[in-house]
Write a protein that holds these residues in place. Structure first.
Motif, PDB file in Angstrom:
ATOM      1  N   ARG A  24      -1.575  42.461  -1.668  1.00 23.00           N
ATOM      2  CA  ARG A  24      -2.227  41.236  -1.201  1.00 23.00           C
ATOM      3  C   ARG A  24      -3.652  41.503  -0.730  1.00 23.00           C
ATOM      4  O   ARG A  24      -4.549  40.695  -0.971  1.00 23.00           O
ATOM      5  CB  ARG A  24      -1.407  40.596  -0.078  1.00 23.00           C
ATOM      6  N   SER A  25      -3.868  42.644  -0.073  1.00 21.51           N
ATOM      7  CA  SER A  25      -5.237  42.953   0.366  1.00 21.51           C
ATOM      8  C   SER A  25      -6.127  43.244  -0.843  1.00 21.51           C
ATOM      9  O   SER A  25      -7.297  42.845  -0.866  1.00 21.51           O
ATOM     10  CB  SER A  25      -5.250  44.116   1.354  1.00 21.51           C
ATOM     11  N   LEU A  26      -5.583  43.933  -1.842  1.00 19.01           N
ATOM     12  CA  LEU A  26      -6.361  44.173  -3.062  1.00 19.01           C
ATOM     13  C   LEU A  26      -6.649  42.863  -3.793  1.00 19.01           C
ATOM     14  O   LEU A  26      -7.740  42.672  -4.339  1.00 19.01           O
ATOM     15  CB  LEU A  26      -5.615  45.135  -3.987  1.00 19.01           C
ATOM     16  N   GLN A  27      -5.688  41.952  -3.792  1.00 12.20           N
ATOM     17  CA  GLN A  27      -5.898  40.651  -4.420  1.00 12.20           C
ATOM     18  C   GLN A  27      -7.005  39.889  -3.702  1.00 12.20           C
ATOM     19  O   GLN A  27      -7.880  39.304  -4.338  1.00 12.20           O
ATOM     20  CB  GLN A  27      -4.600  39.840  -4.398  1.00 12.20           C
ATOM     21  N   ALA A  28      -6.970  39.910  -2.362  1.00  8.48           N
ATOM     22  CA  ALA A  28      -8.004  39.216  -1.595  1.00  8.48           C
ATOM     23  C   ALA A  28      -9.377  39.821  -1.857  1.00  8.48           C
ATOM     24  O   ALA A  28     -10.374  39.100  -1.996  1.00  8.48           O
ATOM     25  CB  ALA A  28      -7.669  39.269  -0.110  1.00  8.48           C
ATOM     26  N   GLU A  29      -9.436  41.151  -1.961  1.00  6.83           N
ATOM     27  CA  GLU A  29     -10.708  41.821  -2.245  1.00  6.83           C
ATOM     28  C   GLU A  29     -11.215  41.443  -3.631  1.00  6.83           C
ATOM     29  O   GLU A  29     -12.409  41.155  -3.816  1.00  6.83           O
ATOM     30  CB  GLU A  29     -10.526  43.329  -2.142  1.00  6.83           C
ATOM     31  N   ALA A  30     -10.322  41.412  -4.608  1.00  8.72           N
ATOM     32  CA  ALA A  30     -10.719  41.050  -5.970  1.00  8.72           C
ATOM     33  C   ALA A  30     -11.196  39.600  -6.029  1.00  8.72           C
ATOM     34  O   ALA A  30     -12.196  39.297  -6.698  1.00  8.72           O
ATOM     35  CB  ALA A  30      -9.555  41.257  -6.934  1.00  8.72           C
ATOM     36  N   GLN A  31     -10.511  38.714  -5.330  1.00  9.91           N
ATOM     37  CA  GLN A  31     -10.921  37.310  -5.313  1.00  9.91           C
ATOM     38  C   GLN A  31     -12.269  37.147  -4.628  1.00  9.91           C
ATOM     39  O   GLN A  31     -13.101  36.342  -5.057  1.00  9.91           O
ATOM     40  CB  GLN A  31      -9.864  36.446  -4.631  1.00  9.91           C
ATOM     41  N   ALA A  32     -12.507  37.925  -3.569  1.00  8.10           N
ATOM     42  CA  ALA A  32     -13.801  37.858  -2.893  1.00  8.10           C
ATOM     43  C   ALA A  32     -14.914  38.352  -3.814  1.00  8.10           C
ATOM     44  O   ALA A  32     -16.011  37.774  -3.842  1.00  8.10           O
ATOM     45  CB  ALA A  32     -13.768  38.690  -1.614  1.00  8.10           C
ATOM     46  N   LEU A  33     -14.642  39.409  -4.572  1.00  9.64           N
ATOM     47  CA  LEU A  33     -15.648  39.910  -5.512  1.00  9.64           C
ATOM     48  C   LEU A  33     -15.899  38.902  -6.632  1.00  9.64           C
ATOM     49  O   LEU A  33     -17.038  38.712  -7.068  1.00  9.64           O
ATOM     50  CB  LEU A  33     -15.209  41.240  -6.113  1.00  9.64           C
ATOM     51  N   GLN A  34     -14.856  38.236  -7.097  1.00 11.01           N
ATOM     52  CA  GLN A  34     -15.018  37.245  -8.156  1.00 11.01           C
ATOM     53  C   GLN A  34     -15.780  36.019  -7.661  1.00 11.01           C
ATOM     54  O   GLN A  34     -16.472  35.363  -8.439  1.00 11.01           O
ATOM     55  CB  GLN A  34     -13.657  36.813  -8.696  1.00 11.01           C
ATOM     56  N   ALA A  35     -15.654  35.710  -6.391  1.00 10.81           N
ATOM     57  CA  ALA A  35     -16.300  34.517  -5.841  1.00 10.81           C
ATOM     58  C   ALA A  35     -17.786  34.729  -5.567  1.00 10.81           C
ATOM     59  O   ALA A  35     -18.518  33.760  -5.352  1.00 10.81           O
ATOM     60  CB  ALA A  35     -15.603  34.094  -4.553  1.00 10.81           C
ATOM     61  N   GLN A  36     -18.228  35.979  -5.579  1.00  7.14           N
ATOM     62  CA  GLN A  36     -19.637  36.230  -5.316  1.00  7.14           C
ATOM     63  C   GLN A  36     -20.486  35.669  -6.458  1.00  7.14           C
ATOM     64  O   GLN A  36     -20.076  35.690  -7.627  1.00  7.14           O
ATOM     65  CB  GLN A  36     -19.902  37.735  -5.188  1.00  7.14           C
ATOM     66  N   PRO A  37     -21.685  35.186  -6.123  1.00  6.21           N
ATOM     67  CA  PRO A  37     -22.552  34.645  -7.170  1.00  6.21           C
ATOM     68  C   PRO A  37     -23.037  35.751  -8.112  1.00  6.21           C
ATOM     69  O   PRO A  37     -23.051  36.921  -7.755  1.00  6.21           O
ATOM     70  CB  PRO A  37     -23.723  34.039  -6.391  1.00  6.21           C
ATOM     71  N   LYS A  38     -23.404  35.343  -9.328  1.00  5.27           N
ATOM     72  CA  LYS A  38     -23.921  36.299 -10.303  1.00  5.27           C
ATOM     73  C   LYS A  38     -25.184  36.946  -9.759  1.00  5.27           C
ATOM     74  O   LYS A  38     -25.957  36.337  -9.033  1.00  5.27           O
ATOM     75  CB  LYS A  38     -24.229  35.602 -11.630  1.00  5.27           C
ATOM     76  N   LEU A  39     -25.395  38.178 -10.140  1.00  4.18           N
ATOM     77  CA  LEU A  39     -26.533  38.942  -9.652  1.00  4.18           C
ATOM     78  C   LEU A  39     -27.429  39.286 -10.837  1.00  4.18           C
ATOM     79  O   LEU A  39     -26.954  39.726 -11.882  1.00  4.18           O
ATOM     80  CB  LEU A  39     -26.021  40.222  -8.990  1.00  4.18           C
ATOM     81  N   SER A  40     -28.726  39.084 -10.668  1.00  9.15           N
ATOM     82  CA  SER A  40     -29.653  39.432 -11.755  1.00  9.15           C
ATOM     83  C   SER A  40     -29.866  40.945 -11.783  1.00  9.15           C
ATOM     84  O   SER A  40     -29.582  41.653 -10.823  1.00  9.15           O
ATOM     85  CB  SER A  40     -30.994  38.724 -11.549  1.00  9.15           C
TER      86      SER A  40
END
Length: 168
Positions: free
Chosen positions: A64-80
């Motif tokens: 669950r903690s890994l899932q939350a971390e992955a979801q947080a990374l996916q939610a970050q805006p795109k980076l140039s």
């Protein structure tokens, strides 16, 4: 008790006391088989269930903690690419200090390391992975020279190649 025809003549010659002894021995064998085949494995499983339940709960929490971390990374805006490069440069200056040098070639960044402490390298890698979304694609690392006074026990020399986001 009904006996097979081949055993019946021998059974009839036994005294009542001997018959009871044979019946008791057969009962004991049946009870022992029942214990070894049905009851003991079930009791063992029941005894191990609490430990297994705790272990599975710990694994579930980790997932669950890994899932939350992955979801947080996916939610970050795109980076140039430029922002990612700035984040890598900043991380090299703040985490590696003078032990890291950057060379940019296309979408790849090569970081050369010289006598870099292992803990600083690990922290830097985590930081560039999260902040710059850089993916390590190549690593050529060699353990540094033997520790001297004032130098951490593990140091690394070599190079790391990172791939940065390509949306320029």
């Amino acid at each position: 008790m009904k006996l097979p025809a081949s055993i019946r003549p021998h059974w009839d010659t036994l005294a009542p006391r001997e018959r009871r002894s044979v019946q008791a021995a057969l009962t004991l064998v049946v009870v022992a088989l029942l214990w070894w085949v049905a009851i003991a494995p079930a009791l063992h499983t029941l005894g191990a269930a609490d430990a297994q339940h705790r272990s599975l709960d710990a694994q579930l929490q980790t997932m669950r903690s890994l899932q939350a971390e992955a979801q947080a990374l996916q939610a970050q805006p795109k980076l140039s690419f430029d922002d990612a490069l700035k984040a890598v440069e900043l991380a090299v200056k703040s985490e590696l200090g003078g032990s890291g040098q950057i060379n940019v070639t296309g979408e790849r960044v090569t970081v050369s390391l010289k006598n870099t402490p292992a803990d600083a390298l690990a922290h830097w890698l985590a930081q560039v992975r999260i902040n710059a979304r850089a993916l390590p694609t190549e690593a050529r690392l060699v353990r540094g020279p033997a520790p001297t006074s004032g130098v951490p026990s593990a140091t690394w020399d070599g190079s790391l190649v990172l791939t940065l986001p390509s949306n320029r």
